[in-house]
Design a protein around this motif. Structure first.
Motif, PDB file in Angstrom:
ATOM      1  N   THR A  44       0.855  -1.173   0.000  1.00 42.24           N
ATOM      2  CA  THR A  44       0.000   0.000   0.000  1.00 42.24           C
ATOM      3  C   THR A  44       0.898   1.232   0.000  1.00 42.24           C
ATOM      4  O   THR A  44       2.016   1.198   0.504  1.00 42.24           O
ATOM      5  CB  THR A  44      -0.939   0.027   1.220  1.00 42.24           C
ATOM      6  N   TYR A  45       0.389   2.318  -0.573  1.00 42.48           N
ATOM      7  CA  TYR A  45       1.204   3.516  -0.750  1.00 42.48           C
ATOM      8  C   TYR A  45       0.456   4.743  -0.253  1.00 42.48           C
ATOM      9  O   TYR A  45      -0.766   4.799  -0.275  1.00 42.48           O
ATOM     10  CB  TYR A  45       1.578   3.688  -2.229  1.00 42.48           C
ATOM     11  N   SER A  46       1.204   5.733   0.153  1.00 38.28           N
ATOM     12  CA  SER A  46       0.643   6.971   0.677  1.00 38.28           C
ATOM     13  C   SER A  46       0.575   8.033  -0.420  1.00 38.28           C
ATOM     14  O   SER A  46       1.457   8.132  -1.262  1.00 38.28           O
ATOM     15  CB  SER A  46       1.529   7.478   1.822  1.00 38.28           C
ATOM     16  N   LEU A  47      -0.490   8.833  -0.378  1.00 44.40           N
ATOM     17  CA  LEU A  47      -0.594   9.985  -1.271  1.00 44.40           C
ATOM     18  C   LEU A  47       0.264  11.143  -0.787  1.00 44.40           C
ATOM     19  O   LEU A  47       0.576  12.055  -1.558  1.00 44.40           O
ATOM     20  CB  LEU A  47      -2.039  10.479  -1.324  1.00 44.40           C
ATOM     21  N   VAL A  48       0.634  11.129   0.478  1.00 45.80           N
ATOM     22  CA  VAL A  48       1.343  12.257   1.081  1.00 45.80           C
ATOM     23  C   VAL A  48       2.640  12.529   0.328  1.00 45.80           C
ATOM     24  O   VAL A  48       3.438  11.624   0.095  1.00 45.80           O
ATOM     25  CB  VAL A  48       1.623  12.001   2.581  1.00 45.80           C
ATOM     26  N   GLY A  49       2.802  13.779  -0.092  1.00 48.38           N
ATOM     27  CA  GLY A  49       4.013  14.171  -0.798  1.00 48.38           C
ATOM     28  C   GLY A  49       3.706  15.125  -1.932  1.00 48.38           C
ATOM     29  O   GLY A  49       2.576  15.609  -2.094  1.00 48.38           O
ATOM     30  N   VAL A  50       4.712  15.393  -2.736  1.00 50.18           N
ATOM     31  CA  VAL A  50       4.612  16.293  -3.884  1.00 50.18           C
ATOM     32  C   VAL A  50       4.542  15.445  -5.150  1.00 50.18           C
ATOM     33  O   VAL A  50       5.390  14.584  -5.374  1.00 50.18           O
ATOM     34  CB  VAL A  50       5.831  17.243  -3.940  1.00 50.18           C
ATOM     35  N   TRP A  51       3.533  15.701  -5.979  1.00 46.24           N
ATOM     36  CA  TRP A  51       3.315  14.942  -7.212  1.00 46.24           C
ATOM     37  C   TRP A  51       3.336  15.887  -8.406  1.00 46.24           C
ATOM     38  O   TRP A  51       2.577  16.848  -8.452  1.00 46.24           O
ATOM     39  CB  TRP A  51       1.975  14.210  -7.156  1.00 46.24           C
ATOM     40  N   ASN A  52       4.191  15.612  -9.384  1.00 48.62           N
ATOM     41  CA  ASN A  52       4.302  16.409 -10.610  1.00 48.62           C
ATOM     42  C   ASN A  52       3.569  15.715 -11.750  1.00 48.62           C
ATOM     43  O   ASN A  52       3.809  14.528 -12.012  1.00 48.62           O
ATOM     44  CB  ASN A  52       5.768  16.584 -11.006  1.00 48.62           C
ATOM     45  N   MET A  53       2.691  16.448 -12.437  1.00 44.77           N
ATOM     46  CA  MET A  53       1.933  15.859 -13.533  1.00 44.77           C
ATOM     47  C   MET A  53       2.861  15.474 -14.683  1.00 44.77           C
ATOM     48  O   MET A  53       3.743  16.241 -15.067  1.00 44.77           O
ATOM     49  CB  MET A  53       0.878  16.835 -14.039  1.00 44.77           C
ATOM     50  N   THR A  54       2.661  14.274 -15.220  1.00 43.25           N
ATOM     51  CA  THR A  54       3.448  13.817 -16.370  1.00 43.25           C
ATOM     52  C   THR A  54       2.599  13.716 -17.634  1.00 43.25           C
ATOM     53  O   THR A  54       3.128  13.776 -18.735  1.00 43.25           O
ATOM     54  CB  THR A  54       4.114  12.460 -16.085  1.00 43.25           C
ATOM     55  N   SER A  55       1.268  13.533 -17.486  1.00 40.77           N
ATOM     56  CA  SER A  55       0.397  13.495 -18.669  1.00 40.77           C
ATOM     57  C   SER A  55      -1.052  13.749 -18.258  1.00 40.77           C
ATOM     58  O   SER A  55      -1.444  13.473 -17.137  1.00 40.77           O
ATOM     59  CB  SER A  55       0.503  12.152 -19.396  1.00 40.77           C
ATOM     60  N   THR A  56      -1.816  14.282 -19.220  1.00 39.58           N
ATOM     61  CA  THR A  56      -3.251  14.511 -19.038  1.00 39.58           C
ATOM     62  C   THR A  56      -3.940  14.253 -20.362  1.00 39.58           C
ATOM     63  O   THR A  56      -3.491  14.728 -21.404  1.00 39.58           O
ATOM     64  CB  THR A  56      -3.550  15.963 -18.599  1.00 39.58           C
ATOM     65  N   SER A  57      -5.037  13.513 -20.318  1.00 40.83           N
ATOM     66  CA  SER A  57      -5.849  13.350 -21.516  1.00 40.83           C
ATOM     67  C   SER A  57      -7.322  13.439 -21.121  1.00 40.83           C
ATOM     68  O   SER A  57      -7.698  13.092 -20.005  1.00 40.83           O
ATOM     69  CB  SER A  57      -5.556  12.027 -22.223  1.00 40.83           C
ATOM     70  N   ILE A  58      -8.130  13.942 -22.034  1.00 35.99           N
ATOM     71  CA  ILE A  58      -9.560  14.117 -21.803  1.00 35.99           C
ATOM     72  C   ILE A  58     -10.304  13.393 -22.911  1.00 35.99           C
ATOM     73  O   ILE A  58      -9.973  13.555 -24.098  1.00 35.99           O
ATOM     74  CB  ILE A  58      -9.938  15.616 -21.790  1.00 35.99           C
ATOM     75  N   THR A  59     -11.323  12.597 -22.527  1.00 31.39           N
ATOM     76  CA  THR A  59     -12.105  11.884 -23.534  1.00 31.39           C
ATOM     77  C   THR A  59     -12.711  12.882 -24.512  1.00 31.39           C
ATOM     78  O   THR A  59     -13.202  13.934 -24.125  1.00 31.39           O
ATOM     79  CB  THR A  59     -13.245  11.057 -22.887  1.00 31.39           C
ATOM     80  N   GLY A  60     -12.637  12.568 -25.777  1.00 33.55           N
ATOM     81  CA  GLY A  60     -13.169  13.430 -26.815  1.00 33.55           C
ATOM     82  C   GLY A  60     -12.223  14.537 -27.248  1.00 33.55           C
ATOM     83  O   GLY A  60     -12.434  15.173 -28.274  1.00 33.55           O
ATOM     84  N   ILE A  61     -11.161  14.794 -26.458  1.00 28.77           N
ATOM     85  CA  ILE A  61     -10.200  15.839 -26.803  1.00 28.77           C
ATOM     86  C   ILE A  61      -8.829  15.231 -27.069  1.00 28.77           C
ATOM     87  O   ILE A  61      -8.154  15.595 -28.006  1.00 28.77           O
ATOM     88  CB  ILE A  61     -10.111  16.900 -25.686  1.00 28.77           C
ATOM     89  N   GLY A  62      -8.425  14.288 -26.223  1.00 31.32           N
ATOM     90  CA  GLY A  62      -7.149  13.616 -26.398  1.00 31.32           C
ATOM     91  C   GLY A  62      -6.092  14.102 -25.425  1.00 31.32           C
ATOM     92  O   GLY A  62      -6.382  14.771 -24.431  1.00 31.32           O
ATOM     93  N   GLU A  63      -4.858  13.794 -25.748  1.00 28.67           N
ATOM     94  CA  GLU A  63      -3.708  14.141 -24.905  1.00 28.67           C
ATOM     95  C   GLU A  63      -3.477  15.652 -24.963  1.00 28.67           C
ATOM     96  O   GLU A  63      -3.472  16.247 -26.033  1.00 28.67           O
ATOM     97  CB  GLU A  63      -2.462  13.392 -25.389  1.00 28.67           C
ATOM     98  N   LEU A  64      -3.278  16.259 -23.771  1.00 27.18           N
ATOM     99  CA  LEU A  64      -3.059  17.699 -23.711  1.00 27.18           C
ATOM    100  C   LEU A  64      -1.587  18.081 -23.807  1.00 27.18           C
ATOM    101  O   LEU A  64      -1.262  19.255 -23.940  1.00 27.18           O
ATOM    102  CB  LEU A  64      -3.667  18.279 -22.436  1.00 27.18           C
ATOM    103  N   GLY A  65      -0.707  17.105 -23.729  1.00 22.48           N
ATOM    104  CA  GLY A  65       0.723  17.366 -23.898  1.00 22.48           C
ATOM    105  C   GLY A  65       1.243  18.386 -22.905  1.00 22.48           C
ATOM    106  O   GLY A  65       0.952  18.315 -21.721  1.00 22.48           O
ATOM    107  N   ASP A  66       1.955  19.363 -23.405  1.00 27.48           N
ATOM    108  CA  ASP A  66       2.578  20.353 -22.530  1.00 27.48           C
ATOM    109  C   ASP A  66       1.774  21.648 -22.457  1.00 27.48           C
ATOM    110  O   ASP A  66       2.317  22.730 -22.298  1.00 27.48           O
ATOM    111  CB  ASP A  66       4.004  20.636 -22.969  1.00 27.48           C
ATOM    112  N   GLN A  67       0.443  21.562 -22.565  1.00 27.92           N
ATOM    113  CA  GLN A  67      -0.391  22.755 -22.526  1.00 27.92           C
ATOM    114  C   GLN A  67      -0.463  23.380 -21.134  1.00 27.92           C
ATOM    115  O   GLN A  67      -0.848  24.528 -20.995  1.00 27.92           O
ATOM    116  CB  GLN A  67      -1.795  22.448 -23.036  1.00 27.92           C
ATOM    117  N   PHE A  68      -0.121  22.612 -20.095  1.00 28.23           N
ATOM    118  CA  PHE A  68      -0.036  23.177 -18.757  1.00 28.23           C
ATOM    119  C   PHE A  68       0.809  22.289 -17.859  1.00 28.23           C
ATOM    120  O   PHE A  68       1.055  21.123 -18.145  1.00 28.23           O
ATOM    121  CB  PHE A  68      -1.418  23.428 -18.149  1.00 28.23           C
ATOM    122  N   ILE A  69       1.273  22.899 -16.782  1.00 27.45           N
ATOM    123  CA  ILE A  69       2.069  22.212 -15.769  1.00 27.45           C
ATOM    124  C   ILE A  69       1.225  22.163 -14.506  1.00 27.45           C
ATOM    125  O   ILE A  69       0.531  23.133 -14.179  1.00 27.45           O
ATOM    126  CB  ILE A  69       3.378  22.982 -15.490  1.00 27.45           C
TER     127      ILE A  69
END
Length: 166
Positions: A44-69
């Motif tokens: 089991t793993y903890s959510l506690v900590g700092v998490w940096n986004m590596t990818s985002t995709s939205i159904t119907g739109i697709g991968e957002l790439g480097d459009q935001f950090i």
């Protein structure tokens, strides 16, 4: 008779000494077992900590790439904060509380662009270094959003939503 007893004890000893201890063998897990010799997939793993986004995709739109950090900060007291930097736009600061149980992660939020609400997510993968989740009820767009994050070695900043001007 002594030979049979001796043979029985020897065979029993051989089979019992061959059994490996099972448990979580990942040292980054909250239930790491240093005595375990065989992984039993109970980590089991903890959510506690700092998490940096590596990818985002939205159904119907697709991968957002480097459009935001985006960077999430999850605290052990159930609070969280985030910094979102859309490409070419004003930085959005967010904060709120979260609850997690099994694969469910519910995030209540308010942010500097005037939005607030609850995001209901399902964690699809988490280990000591990476996390992925799907937002099933994302209020901004009504779509299913999939995001992946990598855990940072950065220390959590002090919890202070007043820094966000909210």
């Amino acid at each position: 008779m002594k030979k049979i007893l001796y043979l029985f004890l020897t065979v029993s000893l051989i089979f019992s000494s061959c059994k490996k201890e099972e448990g979580c063998t990942d040292s980054q897990a909250t239930n790491y077992n240093s005595d375990a010799e065989e992984e039993d997939e109970s980590c089991t793993y903890s959510l506690v900590g700092v998490w940096n986004m590596t990818s985002t995709s939205i159904t119907g739109i697709g991968e957002l790439g480097d459009q935001f950090i985006e960077e999430y900060y999850f605290y052990s007291n159930g609070n969280w904060s985030a910094v979102t930097i859309p490409s070419g736009e004003t930085t959005i600061m967010s904060f709120g509380s979260y609850t997690s149980s099994g694969s469910s992660l519910n995030i209540t939020y308010a942010n500097t662009d005037g939005q607030s609400g609850t995001i209901i997510t399902t964690i699809t993968q988490i280990n000591g270094n990476t996390m992925s989740f799907e937002a099933l009820d994302y209020p901004e767009n009504g779509y299913t959003t999939s995001k992946s994050y990598s855990k940072s070695n950065m220390d959590l900043p002090n919890w202070n939503p007043g820094l966000f001007g909210l």
